[in-house]
Design a protein around this motif. Structure first.
Motif, short mmCIF file in Angstrom:
data_model
loop_
_atom_site.label_atom_id
_atom_site.label_comp_id
_atom_site.label_asym_id
_atom_site.label_seq_id
_atom_site.Cartn_x
_atom_site.Cartn_y
_atom_site.Cartn_z
N ILE A 1 0.62 -1.53 -0.08
CA ILE A 1 -0.15 -0.23 -0.22
C ILE A 1 1.40 1.36 0.15
O ILE A 1 2.13 0.90 0.79
N ALA A 2 0.37 2.41 -1.06
CA ALA A 2 1.07 3.44 -0.94
C ALA A 2 -0.05 4.60 -0.57
O ALA A 2 -0.30 5.01 0.65
N GLY A 3 -0.78 4.89 -1.18
CA GLY A 3 -2.01 5.69 -1.63
C GLY A 3 -3.30 4.97 -1.04
O GLY A 3 -3.68 5.55 0.09
N GLY A 4 -3.48 4.25 -1.61
CA GLY A 4 -4.80 2.81 -1.18
C GLY A 4 -6.04 2.95 -1.76
O GLY A 4 -6.55 2.60 -1.51
N THR A 5 -5.57 4.44 -2.67
CA THR A 5 -6.64 4.77 -3.49
C THR A 5 -7.78 3.68 -4.78
O THR A 5 -8.95 3.71 -4.57
N ASN B 1 3.13 -1.74 4.38
CA ASN B 1 2.84 -0.20 4.05
C ASN B 1 4.74 0.19 3.73
O ASN B 1 5.56 0.67 3.87
N ARG C 1 4.13 2.81 2.36
CA ARG C 1 4.01 4.77 2.57
C ARG C 1 5.38 5.71 4.15
O ARG C 1 5.55 6.89 3.64
N TRP D 1 -3.40 12.21 -3.09
CA TRP D 1 -2.92 11.21 -1.90
C TRP D 1 -2.23 9.94 -2.84
O TRP D 1 -1.09 9.23 -2.45
#
Lengths: 302, 156
Positions: free
Chosen positions: A42-46, A64, A66, A121
């Motif tokens: 996951i980075a932004g997760g959008t 994660n 990020r 994001w």
């Protein structure tokens, strides 16, 4: 178009998972190697959270990345060209002075993705690694000859971005690898790039068709010295329209040439029919957008 | 296995223990009782869940709570001034009849605030782009755009 496309149940809650944070690239790679197919990054997760809500994706572990420092940057030197860290947000790209000035097609693509809150994001790495055929950052970057730097626990490899997309939703990343940087060489003088996208309904949607045209003109702006034309959302991966490029490469710019190129692009495209549009409609959009993008590229000043 | 989460919301520091699959939206509403931020579509399209993270508008339904460790978050409750005085944007929304059911309003105001903090005198086009991530089913947007433009003029 299948029923599954139309009927999607989005749950109020996310499925359960174990959460881990990576503090370095090496740590991320070794976690991904350890968990294999059970883990997602996951980075932004959008995009990830949406596909988890309709249970399309149910990872046991979420890593994660990020939390890895120094992957969010935009650097330019004349020699090395542009280097963008994979964790750079789309709004940073959209607003970057150097990108707007020298690589404007990249900023133009970033500003057409989603909505402001998403762009604030979401990361460029995520847009590319999801590898959807419609990924908006892909056609412009491929058009500029970009390369992807991929790292694993043993080291790194650099791959032309064109080879990064293997199939719908499938990137060239192997288990234990993450994308860390996108490298874009300084374009030749008199190079102009335009990315046009038709979304399904409004600004917020995925591209029904996306067309990136990058032209290198001569100093008189009369001849097309080189051309890269990349189509999005009309094939299993973003695709180079090579026959279309041949139609205009080395030619004098004139009315009939542009229309011929647009028609060639429409024939080269291999779209499917889905909820966002039929194959025929998409081919027609390719024709229209290729026409428009070539004209804009010729007429623009950067 | 719970994650210990420290975050600063509207200037106050909180420590909460959350499951990893909780989103920031869940934490704001359920753990911190800040129900001004709304849960609309839960898929990141409607913008009713918009909050400010580090001054930028972000959809809290798409943010894992664990990812905002140590970040500064502003919700609609944070706009209130001394003695309950309304923020100029909130007042402008009332003055210009930009609120009907009110469900989109917190998200709209925060997206507008993020815009005005960065660009104090936007054009109408810039306002519409800034609000393009917030859907309203009641008003047709005209009054909302007017309210934001009026608030920006007042700040001058």
């Amino acid at each position: 178009m299948t029923v599954a496309d139309v009927r999607s149940i989005y749950s109020r809650t996310l499925p359960k998972f174990e959460y881990v944070e990576a503090k370095t690239v090496a740590e991320a790679c070794s976690l991904l190697t350890k968990y294999g197919g059970k883990a997602k990054v996951i980075a932004g997760g959008t995009d990830l959270l949406v596909s988890m809500r309709n249970r399309k994706v149910t990872p046991q572990y979420i890593v994660n990345i990020r939390t890895i420092p120094n992957l969010d940057y935009i650097r330019y030197t004349d020699v090395e060209g542009l280097r963008i860290g994979a964790l750079t947000t789309l709004d940073s790209i959209e607003g970057s002075p150097i990108i707007r000035e020298r690589f404007s097609i990249v900023a133009h693509a970033a500003c057409q993705i989603g909505q402001p809150q998403i762009r604030n994001w979401a990361t460029i790495g995520g847009n590319l690694c999801n590898a959807t055929p419609s990924a908006d950052m892909a056609p412009p970057l491929i058009g500029l000859g970009a390369r992807a730097k991929i790292e694993d626990i043993n080291g790194e490899r650099v791959l032309p971005l064109e080879e990064f997309f293997v199939g719908p939703g499938i990137s060239a990343l192997r288990t234990g690898e993450i994308l860390t940087e996108i490298q874009i060489p300084t374009p030749a003088l008199y190079t102009r790039g335009v990315y046009l996208k038709i979304p399904a309904r409004t600004m917020i949607d995925i591209a029904v068709v996306g067309v990136a045209v990058v032209l290198t003109l001569d100093s008189e702006y009369a001849n097309i010295m080189d051309a890269k034309i990349v189509l999005g959302a009309v094939a299993p991966t973003p695709m180079r329209a090579r026959k279309t490029e041949e139609v205009i490469r080395g030619k004098v710019i004139e009315e009939g040439l542009i229309e011929k190129a647009a028609q060639t692009a429409a024939r080269e495209a291999r779209p499917i029919s889905d909820v966002r549009g039929s194959a025929n409609y998409r081919k027609e959009l390719v024709r229209v957008l290729t026409n428009g993008a070539i004209r804009q590229a010729i007429g623009s000043t950067s | 296995m719970k994650v210990e989460l420290k975050l600063v919301v509207n200037g106050n520091t909180y420590t909460v223990y959350v499951s990893p699959w909780m989103t920031l939206l869940d934490v704001l509403r359920n753990e911190l009782q800040l129900t001004g931020t709304k849960s609309g579509c839960n898929t990141g399209e409607c913008g009713a869940c918009t909050v400010l993270i580090g001054g930028k508008a972000v959809k809290s339904c798409l943010v894992l709570a664990a990812q905002v460790q140590g970040r500064e978050i502003v919700t609609i409750e944070g706009l209130e001034g001394e003695e309950g005085r309304l923020h100029p944007l909130q007042q402008a929304f009332i003055d210009h009849f930009a609120v009907q059911c009110g469900f989109c309003t917190p998200g709209m105001i925060l997206s507008a605030k993020a815009l005005l903090d960065k660009n104090p005198s936007p054009t109408e086009e810039e306002v519409r782009v800034a609000l393009s991530g917030n859907l309203c089913r009641c008003t047709g947007y005209v009054k909302i755009v007017e309210a934001v433009l009026a608030a920006s003029e007042e700040r001058q």
